[in-house]
Enzyme design. Sequence first.
Site, PDB file in Angstrom:
ATOM      1  N   SER A  36     -14.027  14.878  62.734  1.00 45.12           N
ATOM      2  CA  SER A  36     -15.099  15.734  63.233  1.00 45.12           C
ATOM      3  C   SER A  36     -15.654  16.586  62.095  1.00 45.12           C
ATOM      4  O   SER A  36     -15.005  16.784  61.080  1.00 45.12           O
ATOM      5  CB  SER A  36     -14.572  16.630  64.347  1.00 45.12           C
ATOM      6  OG  SER A  36     -13.893  15.878  65.324  1.00 45.12           O
ATOM      7  N   ASP A 101     -11.595  12.317  57.634  1.00 44.86           N
ATOM      8  CA  ASP A 101     -11.894  13.569  58.331  1.00 44.86           C
ATOM      9  C   ASP A 101     -12.224  14.653  57.318  1.00 44.86           C
ATOM     10  O   ASP A 101     -11.932  14.517  56.117  1.00 44.86           O
ATOM     11  CB  ASP A 101     -10.697  14.004  59.182  1.00 44.86           C
ATOM     12  CG  ASP A 101     -11.087  14.890  60.359  1.00 44.86           C
ATOM     13  OD1 ASP A 101     -12.236  15.367  60.399  1.00 44.86           O
ATOM     14  OD2 ASP A 101     -10.226  15.109  61.243  1.00 44.86           O
ATOM     15  N   ALA A 103     -12.300  18.982  56.248  1.00 46.50           N
ATOM     16  CA  ALA A 103     -11.302  20.049  56.131  1.00 46.50           C
ATOM     17  C   ALA A 103     -12.032  21.368  55.934  1.00 46.50           C
ATOM     18  O   ALA A 103     -13.138  21.413  55.387  1.00 46.50           O
ATOM     19  CB  ALA A 103     -10.358  19.784  54.962  1.00 46.50           C
ATOM     20  N   ASP A 104     -11.396  22.436  56.390  1.00 47.82           N
ATOM     21  CA  ASP A 104     -11.955  23.773  56.193  1.00 47.82           C
ATOM     22  C   ASP A 104     -11.465  24.388  54.881  1.00 47.82           C
ATOM     23  O   ASP A 104     -12.180  25.166  54.253  1.00 47.82           O
ATOM     24  CB  ASP A 104     -11.579  24.676  57.369  1.00 47.82           C
ATOM     25  CG  ASP A 104     -12.156  24.176  58.681  1.00 47.82           C
ATOM     26  OD1 ASP A 104     -13.353  23.842  58.700  1.00 47.82           O
ATOM     27  OD2 ASP A 104     -11.420  24.107  59.674  1.00 47.82           O
ATOM     28  N   GLY A 115      -9.761  22.882  62.012  1.00 49.44           N
ATOM     29  CA  GLY A 115      -9.917  23.471  63.330  1.00 49.44           C
ATOM     30  C   GLY A 115     -11.123  24.358  63.468  1.00 49.44           C
ATOM     31  O   GLY A 115     -11.337  24.957  64.524  1.00 49.44           O
ATOM     32  N   GLY A 116     -11.944  24.442  62.417  1.00 52.38           N
ATOM     33  CA  GLY A 116     -13.161  25.229  62.522  1.00 52.38           C
ATOM     34  C   GLY A 116     -14.083  24.734  63.618  1.00 52.38           C
ATOM     35  O   GLY A 116     -14.823  25.510  64.236  1.00 52.38           O
ATOM     36  N   GLY A 117     -14.008  23.436  63.899  1.00 48.95           N
ATOM     37  CA  GLY A 117     -14.813  22.848  64.964  1.00 48.95           C
ATOM     38  C   GLY A 117     -14.065  22.705  66.273  1.00 48.95           C
ATOM     39  O   GLY A 117     -14.564  22.068  67.206  1.00 48.95           O
ATOM     40  N   GLU A 123      -7.607  15.804  65.974  1.00 49.89           N
ATOM     41  CA  GLU A 123      -7.651  15.472  64.543  1.00 49.89           C
ATOM     42  C   GLU A 123      -6.251  15.209  64.010  1.00 49.89           C
ATOM     43  O   GLU A 123      -6.038  14.281  63.220  1.00 49.89           O
ATOM     44  CB  GLU A 123      -8.327  16.603  63.774  1.00 49.89           C
ATOM     45  CG  GLU A 123      -9.821  16.681  64.025  1.00 49.89           C
ATOM     46  CD  GLU A 123     -10.470  17.914  63.441  1.00 49.89           C
ATOM     47  OE1 GLU A 123     -11.706  17.934  63.327  1.00 49.89           O
ATOM     48  OE2 GLU A 123      -9.744  18.868  63.085  1.00 49.89           O
ATOM     49  N   LYS A 141     -14.626  23.916  49.722  1.00 52.26           N
ATOM     50  CA  LYS A 141     -13.397  23.879  50.523  1.00 52.26           C
ATOM     51  C   LYS A 141     -12.137  23.822  49.660  1.00 52.26           C
ATOM     52  O   LYS A 141     -11.031  23.871  50.193  1.00 52.26           O
ATOM     53  CB  LYS A 141     -13.439  22.676  51.472  1.00 52.26           C
ATOM     54  CG  LYS A 141     -14.691  22.622  52.348  1.00 52.26           C
ATOM     55  CD  LYS A 141     -14.850  23.875  53.195  1.00 52.26           C
ATOM     56  CE  LYS A 141     -16.121  23.873  54.011  1.00 52.26           C
ATOM     57  NZ  LYS A 141     -16.157  22.852  55.054  1.00 52.26           N
TER      58      LYS A 141
END
Length: 284
Positions: A36, A101, A103-104, A115-117, A123, A141
């Site tokens: 995501s 995927d 990453a923040d 997990g920001g989204g 995930e 990031k």
Amino acid sequence: MATDAAALIESAKKAAAYRAVDDHLLPSHRFVGIGSGSTVVYVVDAIKAKGAAFHGHMTFVPTGSQSRGLIARAGLRACGLEDRGGGSADGRPAALDVAFDGADEVDEELNLIKGGGACLFQEKLVAAAAKKFIAVADSRKQSPRLCTKWKAIPIEVLPMAAPDVLGRLVDMGSTGPAVRSGLPSKAGECVTDNGMWIVDAPFPSLLLPKDLKDGQDGAGKDGVWEVGRLADALIRLPGVVEIGLFYGCNGDEASKTKQLLPAQKPVAAYFGLPTGEVQVQNAA
């Protein structure tokens, strides 16, 4: 100007995504995890650009509603994580050949905050089901230690447990943990695809094992947490469903050591730079 800077960031994400797909998506792959976030849009574009002759036999496993939509709009075949076919004689589901995927935040040992989204649970399930996980992001990031740029760890919690979890997080040294708001898209709390809430828990910068000095165990004394020790403590809190720390081992390490616990970390992270170059950070 701001518009130019935003365009450079998008260009950086695209470059990183295309390079990651070129390096890690093979014609022989059967199941591919799709994560995501904004960078994954370009991952799906890169896959689609390879043409049906390359990807037509592949099945793509999304981490949530956003990535499911991306897969559908690209005309790719999708299935849920629970729906992929058997991969072995004992009936276990087939492993994903690779998962891509975002990453923040990524530290120098490829531990991640995600997990920001608000899709961290799915995930992590997809990353853990993959033989190898590839992280794709822009260079903002990158960080030497987690909780340096991205200050808070996203934690998925059962709504009724949220007040107790918040109190326990404060006891662990988190400063001002809070349930994430659903604004501006919706009033009230941010509700995940699983019907849970997200708590964002700020912590001081997390140490790596090599940072611990004599007498330090990284278990929270004097506010000092090592990534793995904090992750292990957070996941044990009653009411916590999953945490946004991806830590431990990667797929290659798990395969070599026959480790029973599933891999969470990427084997490589691709960072797009404003210059248009792509920096690749491989696992040690």
